[in-house]
Design an enzyme around this catalytic site. Structure first.
Site, PDB file in Angstrom:
ATOM      1  CD  GLU A  35      -3.051  -0.213  -0.237  1.00 35.56           C
ATOM      2  OE1 GLU A  35      -3.243   1.012  -0.317  1.00 35.56           O
ATOM      3  OE2 GLU A  35      -3.481  -1.004  -1.095  1.00 35.56           O
ATOM      4  CG  HIS A  37       5.751   0.216  -3.175  1.00 32.76           C
ATOM      5  ND1 HIS A  37       5.780  -1.001  -2.542  1.00 32.76           N
ATOM      6  CD2 HIS A  37       7.029   0.661  -3.160  1.00 32.76           C
ATOM      7  CE1 HIS A  37       7.021  -1.275  -2.163  1.00 32.76           C
ATOM      8  NE2 HIS A  37       7.800  -0.285  -2.515  1.00 32.76           N
TER       9      HIS A  37
HETATM   10  P1  AMP Z   1      11.283   0.550  -2.143  1.00 30.11           P
HETATM   11  O1  AMP Z   1      10.589  -0.344  -3.106  1.00 30.11           O
HETATM   12  O2  AMP Z   1      11.291   0.031  -0.738  1.00 30.11           O
HETATM   13  O3  AMP Z   1      12.637   1.019  -2.628  1.00 30.11           O
HETATM   14  O4  AMP Z   1      10.387   1.867  -2.043  1.00 30.11           O
HETATM   15  C1  AMP Z   1      10.010   2.583  -3.185  1.00 30.11           C
HETATM   16  C2  AMP Z   1       9.381   3.875  -2.766  1.00 30.11           C
HETATM   17  O5  AMP Z   1       8.241   3.617  -1.948  1.00 30.11           O
HETATM   18  C3  AMP Z   1      10.325   4.741  -1.930  1.00 30.11           C
HETATM   19  O6  AMP Z   1      10.168   6.096  -2.284  1.00 30.11           O
HETATM   20  C4  AMP Z   1       9.860   4.474  -0.530  1.00 30.11           C
HETATM   21  O7  AMP Z   1      10.143   5.531   0.361  1.00 30.11           O
HETATM   22  C5  AMP Z   1       8.363   4.339  -0.741  1.00 30.11           C
HETATM   23  N1  AMP Z   1       7.770   3.593   0.366  1.00 30.11           N
HETATM   24  C6  AMP Z   1       8.196   2.410   0.894  1.00 30.11           C
HETATM   25  N2  AMP Z   1       7.447   2.055   1.943  1.00 30.11           N
HETATM   26  C7  AMP Z   1       6.522   3.041   2.106  1.00 30.11           C
HETATM   27  C8  AMP Z   1       5.457   3.268   3.055  1.00 30.11           C
HETATM   28  N3  AMP Z   1       5.191   2.402   4.027  1.00 30.11           N
HETATM   29  N4  AMP Z   1       4.716   4.384   2.901  1.00 30.11           N
HETATM   30  C9  AMP Z   1       4.993   5.271   1.924  1.00 30.11           C
HETATM   31  N5  AMP Z   1       5.965   5.116   1.005  1.00 30.11           N
HETATM   32  C10 AMP Z   1       6.733   4.024   1.103  1.00 30.11           C
END
Ligand code: AMP
Length: 283
Positions: A35, A37
């Site tokens: 959620e 993402h």
């Molecule tokens: P990642 O796939 O973990 O590299 O994350 C991709 C993007 O999604 C990054 O900008 C993260 O900061 C964002 N993101 C990851 N987890 C969350 C979350 N729980 N709430 C909001 N954005 C998130």
């Protein structure tokens, strides 16, 4: 939704959108979409004409091979979720497409990368900045969407955009949490059932920090000490760092005033979790 694997195809699609005057919204991810993402994708859907999500488990930002190997990989499911949230395209390149064998250039945002995640994961932010710079060049977004969950990463990307003159607006959206408060993360899937309960202590400690500050505590060290006590309620939890910092410089602050960011990184067994909140401290 279109799935794009090759850079040549991506460039062609981007050129087509630019020619037609469409605005481009970009959400970079490493997949295993949740959620958090999807909230970024939905926001991009509302604000831009063409929404592209990248899914690339960037090998150069992992400092431990086991972390890279165990990172969840679920492309078909991710494609369905991205499409459901309104993405028009998913860019899912292979590692050699992004890093051909003679690749040798990197981007480093120096001061902001030194502490916290940068210190615990040497080379991590060089890997992040390098891949994000490449993706920005390829996608040429009008707006890029990142999560506040990775506060230091968001701050570093903002600095890189400024330092390297990318003509991109950055949107940083709030952290999406599970019911008990645990910040959603692809790595949460790796938590065993007995690690679920201690994983909630991060949120509990952050909430307690907010409460103390609201009640008038102005000494950073006192708030951090209380957070440490809360995390140590579980023998399964090991603190990597707990700090209160200036959100701009990411340097620790003792006298709390104005906007501050509370940062936490905690090992729960073999899984490392990070979380943070922002607080406003009236003077
Ligand atoms: P990642 O796939 O973990 O590299 O994350 C991709 C993007 O999604 C990054 O900008 C993260 O900061 C964002 N993101 C990851 N987890 C969350 C979350 N729980 N709430 C909001 N954005 C998130």
């Amino acid at each position: 939704m279109r799935i794009i694997k090759r850079i040549a195809e991506l460039r062609q699609a981007v050129r087509g959108m630019k020619r037609r005057g469409r605005s481009i919204g970009f959400v970079p991810t490493m997949g295993a979409l949740h959620e958090g993402h999807l909230s970024l994708i939905r926001k991009a859907r509302r604000e831009t004409d063409w929404v592209i999500v990248s899914l690339f488990i960037n090998p150069i930002q992992f400092n431990r091979r086991s972390d890279f190997r165990s990172y969840p990989r679920v492309l078909a499911q991710d494609a369905r979720k991205a499409a459901g949230a309104g993405a028009d395209a998913l860019f899912a390149p292979s590692a050699v497409e992004i890093y051909p064998p003679d690749f040798q250039t990197s981007v480093e945002v120096e001061r902001l990368s030194r502490r916290w995640e940068g210190r615990s994961r040497p080379g991590h932010f060089r890997g992040v900045a390098t891949v994000v710079a490449k993706l920005f060049h390829l996608v040429q977004p009008d707006i890029a969407y990142f999560g506040q969950k990775d506060a230091q990463q968001a701050r570093i990307v903002r600095q890189m955009i400024r330092d390297l003159n990318f003509d991109i607006r950055l949107r940083i959206l709030p952290t999406i949490r599970e019911l008990g408060g645990l910040a959603m993360s692809s790595r949460n899937q790796l938590l065993s059932s007995s690690a679920r309960r201690p994983s909630r202590l991060l949120f509990e400690a952050l909430q307690e920090a907010r409460r103390l500050i609201q009640w008038g505590e102005r000494r950073g060290s006192v708030v951090v000490r209380r957070m440490r006590q809360i995390i140590h309620k579980s023998s399964k939890a090991r603190i990597d760092y707990a700090a209160i910092v200036n959100p701009k410089t990411l340097e620790p602050v003792e006298k709390l005033q104005g906007k501050v960011q509370v940062l936490l990184a905690v090992w729960i067994g073999p899984v490392r979790l990070i979380d943070n909140i922002q607080c406003y401290v009236p003077s």
